[in-house]
Design a protein around this motif. Structure first.
Motif, PDB file in Angstrom:
ATOM      1  N   VAL A 249       8.126   1.029  12.826  1.00  0.00           N
ATOM      2  CA  VAL A 249       8.163  -0.310  11.897  1.00  0.00           C
ATOM      3  C   VAL A 249       8.725  -0.202  10.776  1.00  0.00           C
ATOM      4  O   VAL A 249       8.516   0.610   9.898  1.00  0.00           O
ATOM      5  N   ARG A 250       9.194  -1.279  10.280  1.00  0.00           N
ATOM      6  CA  ARG A 250       9.782  -1.473   8.682  1.00  0.00           C
ATOM      7  C   ARG A 250       8.604  -2.005   8.057  1.00  0.00           C
ATOM      8  O   ARG A 250       7.602  -2.791   8.279  1.00  0.00           O
ATOM      9  N   ILE A 251       8.491  -1.262   6.869  1.00  0.00           N
ATOM     10  CA  ILE A 251       7.456  -1.448   5.909  1.00  0.00           C
ATOM     11  C   ILE A 251       7.870  -2.344   4.784  1.00  0.00           C
ATOM     12  O   ILE A 251       8.567  -1.767   4.228  1.00  0.00           O
ATOM     13  N   GLU A 252       7.363  -3.478   4.311  1.00  0.00           N
ATOM     14  CA  GLU A 252       7.957  -4.291   3.283  1.00  0.00           C
ATOM     15  C   GLU A 252       7.263  -3.451   1.883  1.00  0.00           C
ATOM     16  O   GLU A 252       8.143  -3.311   0.956  1.00  0.00           O
TER      17      GLU A 252
ATOM     18  N   ASN B  93      -7.217   4.122   1.501  1.00  0.00           N
ATOM     19  CA  ASN B  93      -7.353   2.679   1.397  1.00  0.00           C
ATOM     20  C   ASN B  93      -6.304   1.684   0.958  1.00  0.00           C
ATOM     21  O   ASN B  93      -6.300   0.731   0.716  1.00  0.00           O
ATOM     22  N   LEU B  94      -5.124   2.534   1.471  1.00  0.00           N
ATOM     23  CA  LEU B  94      -3.681   1.771   1.355  1.00  0.00           C
ATOM     24  C   LEU B  94      -3.456   1.026   2.914  1.00  0.00           C
ATOM     25  O   LEU B  94      -3.915   1.361   3.906  1.00  0.00           O
ATOM     26  N   TRP B  95      -2.860  -0.251   2.562  1.00  0.00           N
ATOM     27  CA  TRP B  95      -2.536  -0.839   3.764  1.00  0.00           C
ATOM     28  C   TRP B  95      -0.929  -1.434   3.713  1.00  0.00           C
ATOM     29  O   TRP B  95      -0.540  -1.399   2.495  1.00  0.00           O
ATOM     30  N   TYR B  96      -0.399  -1.484   4.845  1.00  0.00           N
ATOM     31  CA  TYR B  96       1.051  -1.578   4.771  1.00  0.00           C
ATOM     32  C   TYR B  96       1.436  -3.112   5.330  1.00  0.00           C
ATOM     33  O   TYR B  96       0.888  -3.392   6.108  1.00  0.00           O
ATOM     34  N   ARG B  97       2.143  -3.642   4.704  1.00  0.00           N
ATOM     35  CA  ARG B  97       2.446  -5.043   4.987  1.00  0.00           C
ATOM     36  C   ARG B  97       3.992  -5.046   5.631  1.00  0.00           C
ATOM     37  O   ARG B  97       4.854  -4.630   5.139  1.00  0.00           O
ATOM     38  N   LEU B  98       3.712  -5.350   7.029  1.00  0.00           N
ATOM     39  CA  LEU B  98       4.894  -5.341   7.765  1.00  0.00           C
ATOM     40  C   LEU B  98       5.758  -6.660   7.817  1.00  0.00           C
ATOM     41  O   LEU B  98       7.157  -6.556   8.097  1.00  0.00           O
TER      42      LEU B  98
END
Length: 397
Positions: free
Chosen positions: A353-356, A372-377
Motif C-alpha cells: 500500500v502507498r502511505i500518505e 501508537n503510529l497510524w498510517y493514512r492511506l
C-alpha cells in the motif's frame, strides 16, 4: 512474445505465431545511439535453466471471462547484476507444441524496493524497463493444452541511453471502471492461488500487473463510487475478458487507439468497439475492467451487485509504502487513528500500500510490534502501524 503453432519442432528463439525469430547473444553490432534493440557497451549476459528452478503448478487463467487455458508460470530467481540495465533481450531453446503459446516476461527492482511492471521480451524488440535496475527477474508463461519443453533461456541486458519508459509520477493512476464479482471458490488464479471463500484479491485484464503468489507487489486500491469504502487488494488473477489490456498505461499493449483508463471490454460493450468483441472474438456481455474476489466485493466494499468503482493502481505512483502483514485476515481500515473509529474498508494480507503520512493515535500490538503510529492511506482511511511492514517510511501528516 508469443510462440506457438510449430508442430512441436525444436528451435532457438521464440516464434511469433509460427514464424521463427531469434536474438543472437554476444554477436550483435555496436550500438546505434539510443537504440534499445542494439546492446551498448557493458552488456551483461546470463542463462536460466528452467528445470533447475521451481515453478508454479499448472492452473487456469482469465477464468472470470470463461477462458480456462492450462497455464504454467515459472518465476525465476531475481538476478543481481554488476550495473543497472534498462533493456533485456532473450534467446530461448525450446520445443513448443501446436496450439501452445509461450512468453518470457521480465521486470526490474526499483530503487524504492518496488518492481516495475512485467514486460514481454519480444524477438527484435527487447523489453524496456520503466527505469534502470541492477536486479532483474524473469518468468516463463506457457499456455495451452500441451506442455512446452523449455531447456534454456539466455538473457542479454544493457543500459540503452534514453530507452527507459516514462518517468514515475508522484500520484498513482486512478480510473473509474466497472467491477464484477469473480467467485470461483476452489478454482486457481493466474498466479497459482487457490481461491478461498470470501477471499481478498482482484483480477486485471493484463498479466503486466500480475503479482507473485502470496505477494502484493502489484496492488490496487478499489473504492466505491463515493469513496466511502475502500479495499487494498493484491492482483492475483488475469481477467475479465481480455489478457493483454493494460488500460491504465499510456502505452498499452493492445488497443492503443483507446483512451487511457478505458478498458477494451467497456469500449466493446458501450461503443461496439472491435465489433463488440474481446481479443478472443467473444461477444462482451458487460463493461468490466476489474474482477473482485468475494471478500473484497462483499466485505471490503459492501457491494450487493456489480458496480462502477474507483481503482488506483498503486505501483504506478511513487512515495512511501508498506506491506500489510496480518497473520491471516485482512486489516481493518478505520476512519481515524483509533481502534474505536468506524471501519471504512479493509487492507488484504500481502497488499503493498502507498502511505500518505503518519499520525499518533491508539497504541496497538500486532505482527510488527507495538506502536501508537497510524498510517493514512487515503483521506479518512487509516491503518495501524503495528500490522504494516515498512518499505519506505512516511513523514508526519
Amino acid at each position: 512474445m508469443t510462440a506457438g503453432g510449430t508442430g512441436g519442432r525444436s528451435r532457438r528463439g521464440w516464434a511469433a505465431l509460427g514464424v521463427g525469430a531469434a536474438i543472437a547473444l554476444g554477436v550483435l553490432a555496436p550500438p546505434a545511439a539510443a537504440d534499445p534493440a542494439v546492446p551498448a557497451s557493458g552488456t551483461l549476459t546470463w542463462s536460466i535453466t528452467p528445470g533447475t528452478e521451481a515453478g508454479i503448478a499448472a492452473h487456469g487463467t482469465a477464468a472470470s471471462a470463461g477462458r480456462r487455458d492450462t497455464t504454467t508460470i515459472r518465476e525465476f530467481t531475481p538476478k543481481r547484476l554488476e550495473a543497472p540495465v534498462n533493456t533485456v533481450a532473450v534467446d530461448v531453446d525450446a520445443t513448443v507444441p501446436e496450439g501452445t503459446e509461450a512468453a518470457l516476461d521480465v521486470r526490474g527492482l526499483r530503487a524504492d524496493g518496488m518492481w516495475t511492471e512485467w514486460t514481454e521480451a519480444v524477438p527484435g524488440a527487447p523489453a524496456v524497463l520503466a527505469e534502470s535496475s541492477a536486479t532483474v527477474q524473469a518468468r516463463l508463461v506457457v499456455a495451452g493444452e500441451r506442455a512446452a519443453e523449455v531447456r534454456r533461456v539466455d538473457v542479454t541486458a544493457w543500459n540503452a541511453p534514453g530507452a527507459a519508459a516514462t518517468p514515475r509520477i508522484l500520484a498513482a493512476q486512478t480510473y473509474r471502471v466497472f467491477a464484477t464479482r469473480e467467485g470461483l471458490v476452489g478454482g486457481t488464479t493466474a498466479n497459482g492461488h487457490v481461491i478461498k471463500p470470501r477471499d481478498h484479491f482482484v483480477a486485471l485484464p493484463s498479466r503486466r500487473g500480475l503479482a507473485n503468489r502470496n505477494s502484493g507487489n502489484y496492488t490496487v486500491q478499489v473504492c466505491t463510487s463515493t469513496n466511502s469504502r475502500c479495499e487494498w487488494a493484491p492482483v492475483w488473477d488475469v481477467g475479465p475478458w481480455n489478457t493483454k489490456d493494460d488500460y491504465w498505461n499510456a502505452n498499452r499493449e493492445m488497443w492503443k487507439d483507446l483512451p487511457r483508463g478505458k478498458p477494451q471490454a467497456q469500449a466493446a460493450y458501450q461503443d461496439g468497439y472491435n465489433g463488440g468483441k474481446d481479443q478472443f472474438g467473444r461477444r462482451v456481455a458487460n463493461p468490466a475492467g476489474i474482477d473482485l474476489a468475494d471478500g473484497t466485493f462483499w466485505d471490503g466494499l459492501k457491494l450487493s451487485d456489480n458496480a462502477w468503482v474507483n481503482v488506483t493502481y498503486e505501483w504506478t505512483g511513487s512515495g512511501p509504502w508498506g506491506t500489510i502483514a496480518t497473520a491471516t485476515d485482512p486489516l481493518n481500515v478505520r476512519s481515524g487513528p483509533r481502534a474505536s473509529a468506524a471501519q471504512v474498508g479493509l487492507a488484504a494480507r500481502h497488499a503493498q500500500v502507498r502511505i500518505e503520512c503518519q499520525v499518533t493515535g491508539d497504541s496497538v500490538s500486532g505482527t510488527q510490534g507495538t506502536s501508537n503510529l497510524w498510517y493514512r492511506l487515503a483521506s479518512g482511511k487509516y491503518v495501524a502501524r503495528a500490522y504494516v511492514k515498512v518499505g519506505v517510511a512516511p513523514g508526519n501528516c
